[in-house]
Design an enzyme around this catalytic site. Structure first.
Site, short mmCIF file in Angstrom:
data_model
loop_
_atom_site.label_atom_id
_atom_site.label_comp_id
_atom_site.label_asym_id
_atom_site.label_seq_id
_atom_site.Cartn_x
_atom_site.Cartn_y
_atom_site.Cartn_z
CG HIS A 138 33.27 -9.73 33.06
ND1 HIS A 138 33.18 -9.69 31.74
CD2 HIS A 138 32.98 -8.23 33.30
CE1 HIS A 138 32.74 -8.48 31.27
NE2 HIS A 138 32.66 -7.54 32.21
CG HIS A 193 28.97 -5.79 33.94
ND1 HIS A 193 28.42 -5.44 32.95
CD2 HIS A 193 30.40 -5.68 34.02
CE1 HIS A 193 29.64 -4.91 32.01
NE2 HIS A 193 30.87 -5.09 32.66
CD GLU A 194 32.40 -6.13 37.09
OE1 GLU A 194 33.47 -6.91 36.85
OE2 GLU A 194 32.29 -5.09 36.70
#
Length: 443
Positions: free
Chosen positions: A30, A26-27
């Site tokens: 980003h 998920h990170e």
């Protein structure tokens, strides 16, 4: 018992690792576009709490923290710089929330080298900001697709096939107590017709059948009617004649649950009965089954998220009244870990356990995808809404030939963010208590 406990602990540990991988991806969703678009990223962290390991690489501090319950990256200039401070000492006046807003601005200002720093998030075009914030949830969605593809197309779905596993010796009434045949019980039609375990049912009355569901449907609808059944035995096909007996069975709905009348009494129906049991095998699904399952799960989870406050309330009521919880309701990380432990400790073939674990981890990633798209700060969906609102204001000014507006100052929404965080903490606490004292169980 000791082996089951060890297996339970292994299941929980595997879920923690799987969740950490999900958070890390998920990170990364980003991080990669942020760096691609030139934004300075100070930290990339998996988890919260004390730092277990960290290393600085090309200006970014990468690390793992003790509690794998989330993660974050710190980007320079998530919000515009603070306006000139007029109050003495530069501190905000006006109470608790005003102080929170100022603290958020000060923390944001520390991420920017100068007021003219170009490597900041808020100066990016709207579409780039949206891409950065969408990157995290999208990575969870893609990971879920991969997991569902491994589960459905790699391992397969347990399916009752047309291969006969067992043949009943007699017809036993549905309301009979004993399960062994009595001398007075009639011979089962399949045994009388000569069907044997290992036979593969090819067709019934000229209709080809591909699974046991199709076979059962024809037999149940043909009580008292002679059927011509083609079976394959030892590589050769042969035809047998079978007349399904009339048997009384519990009526079920489309989901397989018993049908009851207004008084709560179970309903029975008369159906055809042959007395054959199917072989259950893993049947691999087409490659598009994984993405299809992911999309279907998004719809199901979105329905739960839309009703999340009501679902949490119902869970709290069930917790304090001792009622059984809705198995399709929300879970905390504690509940998910408990289910993972049950899957690992169950008395089943290892492939079944792996399939159960993959399904659980895939569902968790779908939940992360949907949850993070809720349009409230501090969630990714909230940042996306802020970026879109900023773009709408700029487009409106351009259409009417007005000066470009100032960037949207999302720090003004810190009080709302604070309320959202408190609500999430309360709901999470209720779920954790429910998962500890009134858990959902798979078995």
């Amino acid at each position: 018992m000791r082996v089951e406990i060890i297996a339970f602990i292994i299941g929980v540990a595997l879920l923690v690792v799987g969740l950490a991988v999900s958070i890390g991806l998920h990170e990364i969703g980003h991080l990669v576009p942020a760096k691609k678009f030139g934004v300075r990223v100070g930290q990339y962290m998996i988890g919260f709490g004390p730092t277990l390991w960290s290393r600085k690489i090309k200006g970014t501090q990468y690390g793992i923290k003790a509690l794998p319950i989330g993660g974050y990256i710190s980007m320079a200039g998530m919000y515009p710089p603070s306006p000139a401070k007029e109050a003495a000492g530069g501190r905000a006046a006006g109470g608790f929330f005003a102080t929170m807003v100022q603290d958020a601005r000060d923390a944001n200002d520390e991420t920017m080298l100068t007021d003219h720093d170009v490597h900041v998030f808020y100066k990016l075009p709207v579409w780039k900001r949206v891409v950065i914030m969408l990157g995290g949830p999208v990575m969870n969605f893609l990971f879920a697709i991969v997991l569902f593809a491994i589960l459905l197309s790699g391992i397969g779905v347990q399916t009752a096939t047309t291969t006969v596993a067992s043949v009943s010796e007699c017809v036993i009434p549905a309301d009979a107590g004993p399960t062994a045949c009595e001398s007075s019980d009639p011979t089962a039609p399949a045994a009388e017709a000569g069907i044997q375990p290992g036979d593969v049912i090819v067709s019934i009355d000229g209709t080809a059948v591909s699974d046991f569901a199709e076979t059962s449907e024809i037999i149940r609808a043909s009580a008292g009617e002679q059927l011509s059944i083609v079976v394959e035995r030892d590589g050769e096909q042969q035809t047998v004649r079978l007349t399904p007996a009339t048997a009384t069975r519990v009526e079920t709905d489309a989901r397989g649950y018993p049908v009851v009348d207004d008084n709560g009494d179970t309903q029975y129906v008369e159906v055809g009965f042959a007395g054959v049991g199917p072989t259950v095998e893993y049947v691999q699904q087409p490659i598009w089954a994984g993405p299809q399952a992911a999309v279907e799960n998004v719809g199901a989870v979105a329905g739960i998220m839309w009703q999340l406050p009501v679902r949490i309330y119902d869970t709290a009521v069930d917790l304090f009244t001792g009622q059984e919880r809705d198995p399709n309701g929300p879970l905390s990380i504690v509940g998910a870990g408990r289910l993972a432990g049950e899957v690992a400790a169950t008395d089943a073939p290892i492939l079944n356990r792996v399939a159960g674990f993959l399904g659980l981890l895939a569902s968790l990633n779908i939940a992360l995808f949907v949850f993070n798209l809720i349009p409230l700060l501090p969630l990714d969906g909230g940042h996306i809404v802020v970026a879109l609102w900023d773009g709408l204001k700029r487009a409106w000014a351009k259409v009417f030939r007005r000066p470009p507006p100032k960037p949207v100052d999302a720090t003004k929404l810190v009080p709302v963010t604070f309320i959202v965080v408190i609500a999430l903490v309360v709901m999470g606490g209720i779920l954790i208590l429910a998962d500890l004292f009134n858990p959902v169980s798979l078995f």
